[in-house]
Every structure is written in C-alpha cells, then in structure tokens.
Write an enzyme that holds these catalytic residues in place. Structure first.
Site, PDB file in Angstrom:
ATOM      1  N   TYR A  22       0.844  -1.195   0.000  1.00 16.09           N
ATOM      2  CA  TYR A  22       0.000   0.000   0.000  1.00 16.09           C
ATOM      3  C   TYR A  22       0.880   1.246   0.000  1.00 16.09           C
ATOM      4  O   TYR A  22       0.535   2.262  -0.592  1.00 16.09           O
ATOM      5  CB  TYR A  22      -0.921  -0.007   1.217  1.00 16.09           C
ATOM      6  N   ASN A  45     -13.121   0.485  -4.693  1.00  9.15           N
ATOM      7  CA  ASN A  45     -12.867   0.104  -6.072  1.00  9.15           C
ATOM      8  C   ASN A  45     -14.102  -0.471  -6.767  1.00  9.15           C
ATOM      9  O   ASN A  45     -14.535  -1.551  -6.437  1.00  9.15           O
ATOM     10  CB  ASN A  45     -11.730  -0.917  -6.067  1.00  9.15           C
ATOM     11  N   CYS A  53      -6.816  -5.203  -7.091  1.00  9.98           N
ATOM     12  CA  CYS A  53      -6.615  -4.765  -5.707  1.00  9.98           C
ATOM     13  C   CYS A  53      -6.085  -5.931  -4.878  1.00  9.98           C
ATOM     14  O   CYS A  53      -5.511  -5.749  -3.824  1.00  9.98           O
ATOM     15  CB  CYS A  53      -7.920  -4.244  -5.125  1.00  9.98           C
ATOM     16  N   HIS A  54      -6.280  -7.127  -5.374  1.00 13.25           N
ATOM     17  CA  HIS A  54      -5.823  -8.304  -4.632  1.00 13.25           C
ATOM     18  C   HIS A  54      -4.313  -8.451  -4.729  1.00 13.25           C
ATOM     19  O   HIS A  54      -3.705  -9.247  -4.023  1.00 13.25           O
ATOM     20  CB  HIS A  54      -6.509  -9.548  -5.181  1.00 13.25           C
ATOM     21  N   GLU A  80      -2.336 -16.258  -9.529  1.00 14.16           N
ATOM     22  CA  GLU A  80      -1.326 -15.452 -10.201  1.00 14.16           C
ATOM     23  C   GLU A  80       0.040 -16.118 -10.115  1.00 14.16           C
ATOM     24  O   GLU A  80       1.003 -15.675 -10.719  1.00 14.16           O
ATOM     25  CB  GLU A  80      -1.261 -14.076  -9.534  1.00 14.16           C
TER      26      GLU A  80
END
Length: 104
Positions: A22, A45, A53-54, A80
């Site tokens: 962040y 969001n 955002c993850h 991912e």
DNA sequence: AGTAAGGCGGGCA
DNA sequence: GTGCCCGCCTTAC
C-alpha cells in the site's frame, strides 16, 4: 482525478504474478503517507476484477485485507502464481513489484 | 507479539 | 464551507 482513480491506475500497473505494498501504491499515487487512503480507494474500487486490488499487500508481507474476503484474495494471488501461507506472502520479496514500475 | 498512536483522503452531518 | 469519523495501513512502544 480523484486519489482513488490514481490508486486504481497504479494497481493496474502491477504486473501479473507480482504484488505491491500500500505504501508503494500510495507513493505512486502521489502521497507516500496516504497508504490508508490508498487502501480505502481499493475498498471502494468499483471494478474489482479490472483493478487488481488483490495484488496489493501490507508492507510486512501480510495480505492485509480484502473487500471480497481474504480467502478470495488468497485464491486470486495463488492463481497469479503467488504462494500464500497463513495469510502471508511466501516469496514476498520476489513477487514485490518495484515502485518504479508503478510509476511507469 | 500485541497494543496504541498517527497521517491522508473521502464521505456524511 | 467546516468538522468529524472511518478505512484492505504503518510505525513505534
């Protein structure tokens, strides 16, 4: 442009299989101390799948939080290629994207 | 490790 | 327009 939009933009700059803190996002957004506001932007969001955002985690390597639920975040991260254990990024330093990349 | 305090932007009264 | 509270945080005690 609202701060939130800046944040979302930065988030979209995060390459797949990588994560950002962040702090980095906030810094890239224009305010290094606005990490909280940055996270807030993610929370608000409007495009959760469009904006990764993850892929944003806390500075300690912990997942932090997630509007859709922490489990969802972990799931996405694992999808991912990022290994998550006990709400913690395993290869945190290896998946951590450079702040420079966010500003790009 | 857990708790408390702090700085930032947005939303609401 | 002003003031106060809130939040996917961060840092220090």
């Amino acid at each position: 442009m609202s701060f939130d939009e800046k944040v979302w933009k930065v988030l979209s700059k995060i390459p797949p299989g990588k994560v950002a803190t962040y702090g980095q996002v906030a810094s890239a957004a224009g305010s290094p101390r606005a990490f909280r506001a940055a996270g807030n932007a993610c929370n608000k969001n409007p495009n959760s799948p469009r904006v990764p955002c993850h892929r944003v985690v806390s500075s300690s390597g912990s997942l932090g939080g997630y509007a859709h639920g922490p489990a969802r975040k972990i799931k996405l991260l694992k999808a991912e290629g990022i290994s998550v254990k006990n709400n913690k990024i395993l290869n945190f330093d290896k998946v951590l994207v450079k702040e420079k990349e966010l500003k790009a």
